[in-house]
Design a protein around this motif. Sequence first.
Motif, short mmCIF file in Angstrom:
data_model
loop_
_atom_site.label_atom_id
_atom_site.label_comp_id
_atom_site.label_asym_id
_atom_site.label_seq_id
_atom_site.Cartn_x
_atom_site.Cartn_y
_atom_site.Cartn_z
N SER A 119 17.29 -24.51 6.23
CA SER A 119 16.43 -24.07 5.14
C SER A 119 17.24 -23.87 3.88
O SER A 119 18.37 -23.38 3.91
N SER A 120 16.65 -24.27 2.76
CA SER A 120 17.32 -24.10 1.48
C SER A 120 16.94 -22.78 0.82
O SER A 120 17.34 -22.51 -0.31
N HIS A 121 16.18 -21.95 1.55
CA HIS A 121 15.73 -20.68 0.98
C HIS A 121 16.93 -19.77 0.72
O HIS A 121 17.76 -19.54 1.59
N ARG A 122 17.02 -19.27 -0.52
CA ARG A 122 18.12 -18.38 -0.88
C ARG A 122 17.90 -17.00 -0.29
O ARG A 122 16.82 -16.44 -0.34
N GLN A 123 18.97 -16.44 0.26
CA GLN A 123 18.87 -15.12 0.88
C GLN A 123 18.82 -14.00 -0.16
O GLN A 123 18.43 -12.88 0.15
N ASP A 124 19.25 -14.29 -1.42
CA ASP A 124 19.32 -13.25 -2.43
C ASP A 124 18.11 -13.26 -3.38
O ASP A 124 18.13 -12.63 -4.42
N VAL A 125 17.06 -14.00 -3.01
CA VAL A 125 15.88 -14.06 -3.86
C VAL A 125 15.23 -12.67 -3.90
O VAL A 125 15.01 -12.03 -2.87
N VAL A 126 14.93 -12.21 -5.10
CA VAL A 126 14.30 -10.91 -5.30
C VAL A 126 12.82 -11.14 -5.63
O VAL A 126 12.50 -11.98 -6.46
N ARG A 127 11.95 -10.40 -4.95
CA ARG A 127 10.52 -10.54 -5.22
C ARG A 127 10.20 -9.88 -6.55
O ARG A 127 10.48 -8.71 -6.77
N ARG A 128 9.61 -10.65 -7.45
CA ARG A 128 9.25 -10.13 -8.76
C ARG A 128 7.95 -9.31 -8.67
O ARG A 128 7.02 -9.69 -7.97
N LEU A 129 7.91 -8.19 -9.36
CA LEU A 129 6.70 -7.38 -9.39
C LEU A 129 5.58 -8.16 -10.08
O LEU A 129 5.82 -8.98 -10.98
N ALA A 130 4.35 -7.89 -9.68
CA ALA A 130 3.19 -8.59 -10.21
C ALA A 130 2.09 -7.58 -10.55
O ALA A 130 2.23 -6.38 -10.29
N ALA A 131 1.00 -8.08 -11.11
CA ALA A 131 -0.08 -7.21 -11.58
C ALA A 131 -0.57 -6.23 -10.50
O ALA A 131 -0.76 -5.04 -10.80
N PRO A 132 -0.80 -6.67 -9.24
CA PRO A 132 -1.26 -5.71 -8.23
C PRO A 132 -0.26 -4.57 -7.98
O PRO A 132 -0.68 -3.45 -7.68
#
Length: 277
Positions: free
Chosen positions: A2-15
Amino acid sequence: MSSHRQDVVRRLAAPDIAARKGGEPIVCLTAYTAPIAEILDEHCDLLLVGDSVGMVVHGLPNTVGVTMEMMILHGQAVMRGARKAMVVIDMPFGSYEGSAETAYENAARIMKETGAQAVKVESGPTVPDTIHYMVQRGIPVMGHVGLRPQAVLVDGGFKAKGRDIGSHNQILAEAAATTEAGAFAVVVEGVAEGLARDITAAITAPTIGIGASAGCDGQILVTDDMLGLFDWTPKFVRRFAHLRGDIAEAGAKYAAEVRARTFPGDAETYFAKKGSS
């Protein structure tokens, strides 16, 4: 693999922001550039690419002259710098006050070209219908009531609002209509303290105060004001730094060393490698 980065941070969203109603205060600041966005990202829940950029960065007398192109350019820069905070971009004057269809097209362009998570509009009497139209078509919208900078020419200046019963009730009604139209949050600017608390208690969306009240669900300031980059700031600004003086002092030291030929010195100079011809 998998090319998914382990350090990806989930960005906050409207909900995520909407869910903070009545909870931990929402921390917001303005950002107009990638470096500032990167610095503030760790500390903020929401970064606003405000049309205040016209005054703060471009030297305009007010926000009326700000264009779509300016907002998109600065929005792209902020999105490059921020990873965690929700990024909201102001829709400039003239881009949403006409038809709801035109407002949607302009909002969609901003979001497509920047990747931002939402837009913000100043909620005058005719705007809630436009907010509803955009939200129904998939665009998260933040409202803005009270002192509305884009209305400065009508108001004759930047004046606090809600100090009499008539304007108090009008702004309270505009905030309620903005929320009912689907805004996920509402900026409340430059209003009497009691009105800010009444709005916060009356609407289901979180309120983001600026010159409003500590009783709002969150707070926002223009970053350059907060950092002390201007001689004058509004009453509601607290200066958490005094960078104008620091920058002036650094500039003076640099100028003096250039004129004395002490900069650049050996440490800042390239020399030929030993043995080279």
